[in-house]
Design an enzyme around this catalytic site. Structure first.
Site, short mmCIF file in Angstrom:
data_model
loop_
_atom_site.label_atom_id
_atom_site.label_comp_id
_atom_site.label_asym_id
_atom_site.label_seq_id
_atom_site.Cartn_x
_atom_site.Cartn_y
_atom_site.Cartn_z
CG ASP A 193 -1.77 1.16 1.47
OD1 ASP A 193 -1.88 1.99 0.55
OD2 ASP A 193 -2.35 1.25 2.57
CG HIS A 367 -4.10 4.30 3.75
ND1 HIS A 367 -4.20 3.15 3.00
CD2 HIS A 367 -5.29 4.92 3.66
CE1 HIS A 367 -5.42 3.09 2.46
NE2 HIS A 367 -6.09 4.16 2.85
#
Ligand SMILES: [Zn+2]
Ligand SMILES: [Zn+2]
Length: 556
Positions: A193, A367
């Site tokens: 990611d 994130h």
């Protein structure tokens, strides 16, 4: 057999935000990781959802073994119903992820019963030549997993979305040990990611939101209205806990907020204190200091519950002077206009609207930042690296980060875009050509509380059904319509009586405007959406056609 190649093909989510989907192919077997959608950019007027183009997968339909889902965010599961209506394969995911998929599937009428296979973290399943282990990760949604996919060529780790939260509110830690075990044994390829590749340091723990929220509950003397993503179960739990602590009851408002909290509660992922919930219709009857409201619509979507509250057009809730409104979510780029308009409306009626970055924070990212990306790279130590999830600049930053770490064994990193093919064989890894990718726009029409059948709107439909442009001149200050609405259409031929169609359509538009309040009329986002919805319902009923409807407002 030994001549087989391994191919990794991102079909969405690289070089663009959302629509995450990756095909992993070994010989004649394809495994798909995630199947997400993208929210349309404002320029794509008249379109509700954007899905990845499935041309490559349809051409290879016979080879597809399964879809494996990492977590339940829309950019990872949103295209599953559309995918299953084209290609019937089993779908693997955790309980919560699949519950959200089922919720989406209710809006669809599939020809066959979907095959949803529930898995848990640490479980390993065999899918064709692949062995897939599910590894728990921390993220802004519960029950998120990374995948370790063992192929005959070696192990691929796909992180899904993650942050490394050392103090998650549900105490479910990121399973870094399992990740490290794979690293020790040797990993062929890491897909990780990249969303926050331009953020130095560490992302704050979800727990960091508590002090600010507590302060709000501590000092607010009137109603508290909190809006967050309906999938942010941690955040919803926090609001419920604080409400209990400060003696407030909670009304849950908005279709997605209600259904997702029910799902999370039924799976034991959300603890709802006894007697704390309040029916929406009763929320305005209690003294304001006894009420908290959880509501969907952080992104200023014109028909969302919070937007309706903002223009004072919600059937149960209104915001008054002295109320506190909290937007506990990130402002997704592109949505600023709608969000700020909504905030202006609420500020105008005297509410204290809290949003954006502040310290302590109202919202933390789901994130990981650069240090967390480094940690994962260092634990996994892949031979090849492919950054995923992000715009090109974030992908290339993440790749550079890996190269700078110089852990033993990294041979190459690949900054790819959707459609690029990464090929790995006994000689090494390389970019090898492209497959067709693109976006398909879907017009769901479900802007009311009534769920309507989803309709796939691709270029073919557009050319068959045409475009209708209602043109309305509204006085910005009075909200009055200065002239009767004009209706212009292209490629939308009404066989019998064209002028009758135009007259009726004009009437529908005039009625919509008449039935809207002052604030709605001066909010172009809201009024356009209302006109579109009403006119569409009318046209579908009269003609069974579904032209693209794009209201144009002339400010006079
Ligand atoms: Zn996510
Ligand atoms: Zn995501």
């Amino acid at each position: 057999m030994k001549d087989h190649k391994l191919q990794v093909i991102p079909l969405g989510g690289l070089g663009e935000f959302g629509m995450n989907m990756t095909a992993i192919r070994y010989g004649d077997d394809i495994l798909i990781v995630d199947c997400g959608m993208m929210f349309p950019e404002p320029e794509l007027l008249g379109v509700d959802l954007v899905m990845p183009d499935l041309t490559y997968l349809k051409e290879n339909e016979a080879h597809i073994r399964a879809v494996v889902l990492t977590h339940g965010h829309e950019d990872h599961i949103g295209a599953v119903p559309y995918f299953l209506s084209e290609i019937d394969v089993p779908v693997y995911g955790t309980d919560f992820t699949l519950a959200l998929v089922e919720r989406r599937l209710e809006e669809y009428d599939l020809d066959q019963e979907p095959r949803l296979i529930h898995v848990k973290a640490k479980q390993i399943v065999d899918i064709g030549p692949f062995k897939v282990e599910f590894i728990h990760v921390t993220h802004s949604i519960v029950s998120a997993v990374a995948l370790a996919i063992t192929t005959p060529m070696g192990v691929i780790i796909h992180t899904g979305d993650f942050k490394v939260d050392p103090t998650p509110t549900d105490n479910e830690l990121f399973d870094l040990h399992t990740l490290a075990d794979y690293g020790k044994r040797g990993v062929l390829l890491l897909l990780s990611d990249s969303t926050n590749a331009d953020r130095p340091g560490y992302t704050e723990s979800e727990r960091a939101v508590r002090p600010r929220m507590e302060e709000i509950f501590n000092r607010s003397e009137k109603r508290i209205v909190v809006s967050c993503f309906s999938s942010s179960i941690h955040r919803i739990q926090l609001v419920l806990d604080l409400a209990q602590q400060y003696g407030r009851r909670v009304a849950v408002i908005g279709r997605s907020m209600v259904s997702v909290t029910e799902i999370a509660h039924s799976l034991g992922l959300l603890d709802i204190p006894d007697g704390i919930l309040l029916r929406p219709q009763d929320a305005m009857d209690l003294p304001p200091e006894k009420v908290a409201i959880l509501i969907s619509g952080t992104q200023g979507e014109p028909m969302s519950a919070l937007s309706r509250v903002a223009v004072d057009n919600h059937k149960h809730i209104s915001v008054d002077a002295g109320d506190t409104v909290v937007l506990s979510a990130r402002i997704i780029p592109g949505n600023e206009k709608g969000i700020f308009r909504m905030i202006d409306h609420m500020s105008r009626r005297g509410a204290d609207v809290l949003y954006g970055s502040m310290n302590p924070p109202l919202h933390v990212s789901g994130h990981g930042s650069i240090e967390e990306m480094k940690l994962v790279l260092n634990l996994v130590r892949p031979r090849y690296f492919m950054p995923v999830h992000g715009e090109f600049r974030q992908l290339s930053k993440h790749a550079r980060l890996a190269e700078h770490l110089r852990f033993a064994g990294l041979e190459d990193s690949f900054v790819m875009e959707s459609g690029d093919v990464l090929e790995i064989d006994h000689h090494g890894a390389r970019k090898a050509g492209k497959v067709p990718v693109g976006r398909v726009c879907i017009d769901s029409g479900s802007v009311d509380d009534v769920v309507q059948e989803m309709v796939i709107r691709d270029r073919r439909h557009l050319s068959e059904d045409g475009i209708v442009l209602p043109i309305i001149a509204i006085n910005r200050h009075t909200g009055r319509m200065e002239n009767p609405p004009e209706i212009v259409s292209r490629g939308f031929a009404v066989a019998e009586d064209g002028s009758k169609f135009v007259d009726e359509a004009r009437l529908v538009v005039a009625k919509t405007i008449e039935n809207s309040n002052q604030e709605e009329k001066t909010d172009w986002g809201v009024i356009k959406e209302k006109i579109r919805a009403d006119l569409k319902r009318h046209i579908v009923k009269q003609t069974s056609r579904r032209p693209l409807i794009m209201p144009v407002i002339l400010e006079v």
